[in-house]
Design a protein around this motif. Structure first.
Motif, mmCIF file in Angstrom:
data_model
loop_
_atom_site.group_PDB
_atom_site.id
_atom_site.type_symbol
_atom_site.label_atom_id
_atom_site.label_comp_id
_atom_site.label_asym_id
_atom_site.label_seq_id
_atom_site.Cartn_x
_atom_site.Cartn_y
_atom_site.Cartn_z
ATOM 1 N N GLU A 1 -25.613 35.699 34.522
ATOM 2 C CA GLU A 1 -26.841 34.908 34.655
ATOM 3 C C GLU A 1 -28.027 35.721 34.156
ATOM 4 N N LYS B 1 -26.356 30.419 32.536
ATOM 5 C CA LYS B 1 -25.176 30.917 33.238
ATOM 6 C C LYS B 1 -24.057 31.093 32.221
ATOM 7 N N LEU C 1 -34.687 20.218 32.349
ATOM 8 C CA LEU C 1 -35.727 21.233 32.361
ATOM 9 C C LEU C 1 -36.621 21.049 31.132
ATOM 10 N N ALA D 1 -27.375 25.822 30.782
ATOM 11 C CA ALA D 1 -28.576 25.853 31.611
ATOM 12 C C ALA D 1 -28.275 25.143 32.929
ATOM 13 N N SER D 2 -29.140 25.275 33.890
ATOM 14 C CA SER D 2 -28.909 24.685 35.210
ATOM 15 C C SER D 2 -28.906 23.161 35.174
ATOM 16 N N ASP D 3 -29.468 22.561 34.123
ATOM 17 C CA ASP D 3 -29.475 21.099 34.006
ATOM 18 C C ASP D 3 -28.265 20.577 33.227
ATOM 19 N N LYS E 1 -32.174 35.168 31.957
ATOM 20 C CA LYS E 1 -33.215 34.255 31.502
ATOM 21 C C LYS E 1 -33.371 34.313 29.982
ATOM 22 N N HIS F 1 -36.144 29.901 31.289
ATOM 23 C CA HIS F 1 -35.163 29.363 32.239
ATOM 24 C C HIS F 1 -33.888 30.202 32.208
ATOM 25 N N PHE F 2 -33.003 29.957 33.169
ATOM 26 C CA PHE F 2 -31.769 30.727 33.277
ATOM 27 C C PHE F 2 -30.647 30.127 32.434
#
Length: 238
Positions: free
Chosen positions: A164, A149, A133, A188-190, A166, A146-147
């Motif tokens: 979760e 988790k 990201l 992060a999601s990445d 941001k 960005h989110f």
């Protein structure tokens, strides 16, 4: 009851000029603490200093000398501060030994992890193995980019009240291998590690984003991060 005294590290420009965003100071004040800015060059007096502090806030800033984790400089490594790289590990060790609360932000999460034997990506965009990201947002500091988790049952999740949420983001380095007693509590999601915390101390939390800039602008999760930190400092100071 006396307010807890919070030592706050600062950015140092080539070991000559100390600077610090007022957001850090105001976030501590609003949470009920008394912030005291810590200069470099006091390494020999760290033990005495720690007896006066109720908590430590490790702030953001420049890059970290890779020799601290047995690497040589990557071409994308930015400006480092040898004086800051000397002071912060010394005070982190003393605070951990005394089990006094630590909140580590951005650069702070990285130096915390390194001090305990971990390492980091000198530049995530050229060293991380997956598509990433944007972690240096092209937006105001208070924008949620960005989110993250959070791990179920973690300190971070208990503070956030959710798993979760941001965050904002402004970094090109990040934590890589995380040693015991630290545990990854947010990603992060990445896959970039966004939060770590200690399983062996009363309150040690590191986050890769900048909750100080969000807390002073009313973001509730960010405010709770500082409130829980300062409350923990008050408990240790009793």
């Amino acid at each position: 009851m006396n307010k807890p005294i919070i030592g706050v590290t600062s950015h140092v420009e080539l070991d000559s000029k100390h600077t610090l965003s007022n957001d850090y100071i105001q976030a501590v004040i609003q949470a009920g603490g008394i912030p005291v800015i810590l200069p470099i060059g006091i390494d020999e007096d760290v033990s005495q200093l720690v007896t006066k502090l109720d908590g430590l806030l490790l702030t953001g800033g420049g890059d970290i000398d890779p020799f601290l984790f047995r690497e040589e400089p990557h071409p994308k490594l930015g400006t480092i501060s040898p004086g800051r790289d000397d002071l912060e590990p010394a005070i982190i060790k003393e605070m951990l030994d005394a089990d006094k609360p630590i909140l580590a932000i951005c650069r702070g999460i990285q130096i915390l992890n390194i001090t305990l034997g971990g390492d980091m990506y000198q530049d995530i965009y050229s060293q991380h193995e997956t598509q990433l990201l944007q972690h240096s947002q092209k937006a105001p500091r208070y924008h949620l980019a960005h989110f993250v988790k959070a791990k179920e049952g973690s300190l971070l999740a208990s503070i956030a009240g959710t798993t979760e949420f941001k965050v904002n983001t402004d970094h090109h380095q990040s934590v890589r291998h995380v040693p015991h007693p630290l545990d990854v509590s947010g990603v992060a999601s990445d896959g970039i590690i966004e939060a770590i915390e200690s399983t062996g101390h009363s309150f040690v939390l590191g986050v890769q984003w900048h909750p100080e800039g969000l807390a002073v602008r009313g973001d509730q999760i960010s405010k709770r991060i500082f409130t829980r930190f300062v409350e923990s400092c008050s408990e240790k100071g009793v």
